[in-house]
Each structure stands twice: as structure tokens, then as C-alpha cells.
Enzyme design. Structure first.
Site, PDB file in Angstrom:
ATOM      1  CE  LYS A 204      -4.080  -1.933   2.232  1.00  0.00           C
ATOM      2  NZ  LYS A 204      -5.009  -1.896   3.349  1.00  0.00           N
TER       3      LYS A 204
ATOM      4  CG  ASP B  62      -8.130   0.315   3.635  1.00  0.00           C
ATOM      5  OD1 ASP B  62      -8.985  -0.483   3.192  1.00  0.00           O
ATOM      6  OD2 ASP B  62      -6.903   0.076   3.622  1.00  0.00           O
TER       7      ASP B  62
HETATM    8  P1  NAP Z   1       0.807  -3.360   8.221  1.00  0.00           P
HETATM    9  O1  NAP Z   1       0.983  -2.061   7.533  1.00  0.00           O
HETATM   10  O2  NAP Z   1       1.745  -4.489   7.941  1.00  0.00           O
HETATM   11  O3  NAP Z   1       0.821  -3.058   9.817  1.00  0.00           O
HETATM   12  C1  NAP Z   1       0.642  -4.082  10.758  1.00  0.00           C
HETATM   13  C2  NAP Z   1       0.843  -3.518  12.163  1.00  0.00           C
HETATM   14  O4  NAP Z   1       0.625  -4.594  13.092  1.00  0.00           O
HETATM   15  C3  NAP Z   1       2.257  -3.000  12.427  1.00  0.00           C
HETATM   16  O5  NAP Z   1       2.208  -1.953  13.351  1.00  0.00           O
HETATM   17  C4  NAP Z   1       2.937  -4.246  13.022  1.00  0.00           C
HETATM   18  O6  NAP Z   1       4.045  -3.969  13.846  1.00  0.00           O
HETATM   19  C5  NAP Z   1       1.807  -4.801  13.872  1.00  0.00           C
HETATM   20  N1  NAP Z   1       1.977  -6.230  14.132  1.00  0.00           N
HETATM   21  C6  NAP Z   1       2.085  -7.218  13.201  1.00  0.00           C
HETATM   22  N2  NAP Z   1       2.207  -8.434  13.827  1.00  0.00           N
HETATM   23  C7  NAP Z   1       2.214  -8.175  15.171  1.00  0.00           C
HETATM   24  C8  NAP Z   1       2.334  -8.997  16.328  1.00  0.00           C
HETATM   25  N3  NAP Z   1       2.456 -10.341  16.236  1.00  0.00           N
HETATM   26  N4  NAP Z   1       2.302  -8.406  17.544  1.00  0.00           N
HETATM   27  C9  NAP Z   1       2.164  -7.051  17.657  1.00  0.00           C
HETATM   28  N5  NAP Z   1       2.043  -6.216  16.587  1.00  0.00           N
HETATM   29  C10 NAP Z   1       2.060  -6.767  15.352  1.00  0.00           C
HETATM   30  O7  NAP Z   1      -0.653  -3.965   7.957  1.00  0.00           O
HETATM   31  P2  NAP Z   1      -2.005  -3.128   7.770  1.00  0.00           P
HETATM   32  O8  NAP Z   1      -2.270  -2.919   6.326  1.00  0.00           O
HETATM   33  O9  NAP Z   1      -1.954  -1.975   8.689  1.00  0.00           O
HETATM   34  O10 NAP Z   1      -3.105  -4.205   8.266  1.00  0.00           O
HETATM   35  C11 NAP Z   1      -3.262  -4.509   9.635  1.00  0.00           C
HETATM   36  C12 NAP Z   1      -4.448  -5.450   9.829  1.00  0.00           C
HETATM   37  O11 NAP Z   1      -5.661  -4.814   9.425  1.00  0.00           O
HETATM   38  C13 NAP Z   1      -4.347  -6.739   9.015  1.00  0.00           C
HETATM   39  O12 NAP Z   1      -4.800  -7.809   9.797  1.00  0.00           O
HETATM   40  C14 NAP Z   1      -5.291  -6.492   7.848  1.00  0.00           C
HETATM   41  O13 NAP Z   1      -5.844  -7.700   7.351  1.00  0.00           O
HETATM   42  C15 NAP Z   1      -6.366  -5.648   8.532  1.00  0.00           C
HETATM   43  N6  NAP Z   1      -7.089  -4.799   7.568  1.00  0.00           N
HETATM   44  C16 NAP Z   1      -8.422  -5.007   7.414  1.00  0.00           C
HETATM   45  C17 NAP Z   1      -9.133  -4.215   6.547  1.00  0.00           C
HETATM   46  C18 NAP Z   1     -10.619  -4.425   6.376  1.00  0.00           C
HETATM   47  O14 NAP Z   1     -11.184  -3.974   5.376  1.00  0.00           O
HETATM   48  N7  NAP Z   1     -11.291  -5.065   7.317  1.00  0.00           N
HETATM   49  C19 NAP Z   1      -8.498  -3.208   5.785  1.00  0.00           C
HETATM   50  C20 NAP Z   1      -7.125  -3.013   5.989  1.00  0.00           C
HETATM   51  C21 NAP Z   1      -6.427  -3.830   6.877  1.00  0.00           C
HETATM   52  P3  NAP Z   1       5.542  -4.014  13.253  1.00  0.00           P
HETATM   53  O15 NAP Z   1       5.686  -2.733  12.467  1.00  0.00           O
HETATM   54  O16 NAP Z   1       6.377  -4.063  14.481  1.00  0.00           O
HETATM   55  O17 NAP Z   1       5.631  -5.223  12.392  1.00  0.00           O
END
Ligand code: NAP
Length: 282
Positions: A71, A107
Site C-alpha cells: 500500500k 480504507d
Molecule cells: P501493516 O501495515 O503491515 O501493519 C501491521 C501492524 O501490526 C504494524 O504496526 C505491526 O508492527 C503490527 N503487528 C504485526 N504483527 C504483530 C504482532 N504479532 N504483535 C504485535 N504487533 C504486530 O498492515 P495493515 O495494512 O496496517 O493491516 C493490519 C491489519 O488490518 C491486518 O490484519 C489487515 O488484514 C487488517 N485490515 C483489514 C481491513 C478491512 O477492510 N477489514 C483493511 C485493511 C487492513 P511491526 O511494524 O512491528 O511489524
């Protein structure tokens, strides 16, 4: 006999894409609206993103969704950005017109619509957000612009990385106050907040649990998990046990898709019918 025109293309770019529901949602939307498009998965690693985005134009795509981990990189590859995508420095939707690509972040609107429907126009002065990635930024921006949130606690496992990532976003820190809380110190931030959001993958299969007990939550709080599978997530269970109202991420998924669908086709997605089919598919 006259040859039928082949369908136009749209798709989702991500890595991995095994569990993506976007092809189901958009292909159903196209079929219900009798639109001549097919939605495909484009699973590519970061090293091939640049080439792939360029190829979409040559292949005649009308557009694409973009998901993890592309993204933020995609925002740097497009010809133009919507104001919201520029504010959060991330795109989840590409719209192709002629040879030009414009990036959007649906989003933000998807989260705002889902929370508005769930919480009936409430405002949330203080929010705790688990995570500090792309989704956390989109949620933070939506809360600031649409729900009058002025205090944010970002709960993260690496606060230096989190602070660097969010501070680079153009919208960040302008008109609101934010702090970064260590994962292990989450309890205080959760107690202090009206709204608590999980914007991490924690709670999906095989991932570890949250560093808070149900007692950190209370009646009157709203909790949102962006995860939609399972429909009742560990985070939602925790919040409900403590007395908070909790919603999952399925409605956000559907609403962000509906905004993308309209950007590509100019037509409204039949949201009720698609929601019903989605729910039946679980
Ligand atoms: P991202 O940019 O990769 O960010 C993920 C975040 O979660 C980062 O801050 C990461 O920390 C943290 N994280 C990952 N694994 C972790 C763990 N085991 N323990 C603690 N923190 C952890 O991903 P994103 O795009 O923001 O997406 C995040 C979540 O939202 C995903 O599950 C995605 O499927 C969901 N989402 C859903 C929708 C929807 O339409 N419902 C839309 C967008 C996203 P680090 O930087 O330290 O790795």
C-alpha cells in the site's frame, strides 16, 4: 456470428493473497450489476511491484485494489493521489484512465462508514489503536476527520519504528495529540479510551494474544477489530467480556470495496446482496 467482446479486467495486488475475499466481493458485484468485468488475484512480491503496476496499464485494466505489503510503495508509483491517499501516504485502490493511474485510499471511507453504522454517529474523543501500520494510519485519519478524535494512543511492539512510520505521514500530529505505548503497557491506554481498535493481524490464526485482560474494557466503550476472519475474533471476545460493544472488520471490508467498485465502474455496488452472500460464505 458476431464475436463477443472479452471482459475488462480489475484485480487485487498483494503478497500473499490466499485468504483475500476481494475477488468474491467484486466478481459478485460485477455479476449482480451485469457489468462486463472480471476481478483477478495478482500475487507478487515487493520486488515486482513496479513492473506489475506498469503492466496493468498495458493490459487494459480498469483498476486494482492494493493490499499488504504494497500500500505504501504503490503511493509512490502512481501519477496522482486523492487528498486522503496523500494524507496517509498509502493507497488501496488504483484507478486507470487512459495511461494514467490515480491512487485512492478507500480504507478510510470504509472504516468510517462501518463505525458510523455501528456506533450511530457517536464521536470518540480518545482512541487506543493496536498497531501503527497502513491500516492504523487510515483509521487514525478517519477518526480525526469524522469522529472528532483528538487523543490517540498507538500501542505497538516497537514504538521507535511505529513513531517513525506514522510521523512520516503528512496528516500526522496536526491538530491532535498522540503517544506511543509499549505492547506490554496497553492496559492503561485501553482504560483511558472511548474507542479501541485492533489494526494488527493479532488474532488471526496462529498469532499471539493481546496484552490486556477483559477488566481493561468497560460498558460504554466501543471496540473494533479490522480482522474479519474469524467473524468473532479474540479481540472482540476480550472487549465483550469486559462490557464493551465490539464489531469485526467485515463491514469495513465490504464498504471499502463498495467505494472502489464505484470509482472503477461509476455504478453503486449492491451492498446488501453482497453482504448477505459474504455472511453465508462463512
Ligand atoms: P501493516 O501495515 O503491515 O501493519 C501491521 C501492524 O501490526 C504494524 O504496526 C505491526 O508492527 C503490527 N503487528 C504485526 N504483527 C504483530 C504482532 N504479532 N504483535 C504485535 N504487533 C504486530 O498492515 P495493515 O495494512 O496496517 O493491516 C493490519 C491489519 O488490518 C491486518 O490484519 C489487515 O488484514 C487488517 N485490515 C483489514 C481491513 C478491512 O477492510 N477489514 C483493511 C485493511 C487492513 P511491526 O511494524 O512491528 O511489524
Amino acid at each position: 456470428m458476431k464475436k463477443a467482446k472479452p471482459p475488462g479486467l480489475a484485480g487485487i495486488i498483494g503478497y500473499p493473497l490466499d485468504h483475500s475475499l476481494s475477488p468474491f466481493i467484486h466478481n459478485l458485484g460485477f455479476a449482480l450489476k451485469k457489468l462486463p468485468y472480471v476481478f483477478v488475484k495478482i500475487e507478487i512480491p515487493p520486488a515486482r511491484l513496479n513492473r506489475t503496476v506498469g503492466a496493468l496499464v498495458d493490459l487494459g485494466f480498469i483498476g486494482a485494489n492494493v493490499t499488504m505489503p504494497h500500500k505504501e510503495a504503490s503511493a509512490r508509483l502512481v501519477d496522482a493521489l486523492s487528498p486522503e491517499a496523500r494524507a496517509v501516504g498509502a493507497v488501496n485502490t488504483l484507478v486507470i484512465s487512459g495511461r494514467k493511474i490515480k491512487g485512492y485510499n478507500t480504507d478510510i471511507e470504509g472504516f468510517a462508514r462501518s463505525l458510523k453504522a455501528f456506533a450511530r454517529d457517536r464521536s470518540f474523543p480518545t482512541a487506543a489503536i493496536f498497531g501503527a501500520g497502513g491500516a492504523a494510519a487510515a483509521v487514525g485519519y478517519a477518526l480525526f476527520r469524522r469522529f472528532q478524535t483528538r487523543h490517540f494512543h498507538f500501542i505497538c511492539r516497537n514504538w521507535r519504528k511505529a513513531k517513525k512510520n506514522l510521523s512520516e505521514k503528512p496528516f500526522f500530529g496536526k491538530g491532535f495529540w498522540a503517544d506511543f505505548v509499549d505492547w506490554e503497557d496497553a492496559e492503561r491506554a485501553v482504560r483511558a479510551s472511548n474507542l479501541i481498535v485492533n489494526a494488527t493481524p493479532v488474532g488471526m490464526e496462529g498469532k499471539k494474544t493481546f496484552p490486556v485482560s477483559p477488566a481493561a474494557f468497560r460498558f460504554g466503550q466501543t471496540a473494533c477489530d479490522l480482522i474479519y476472519n474469524p467473524p468473532l475474533t479474540p479481540f472482540m471476545r476480550l472487549a465483550k467480556k469486559g462490557g464493551a460493544k465490539a464489531m469485526g472488520g467485515l463491514e469495513m471490508l465490504l464498504q471499502q470495496a463498495a467505494v472502489s467498485f464505484e470509482l472503477w465502474t461509476g455504478e453503486k455496488m449492491p451492498v446488501e446482496k453482497v453482504r448477505q452472500e459474504l455472511l453465508d460464505s462463512f
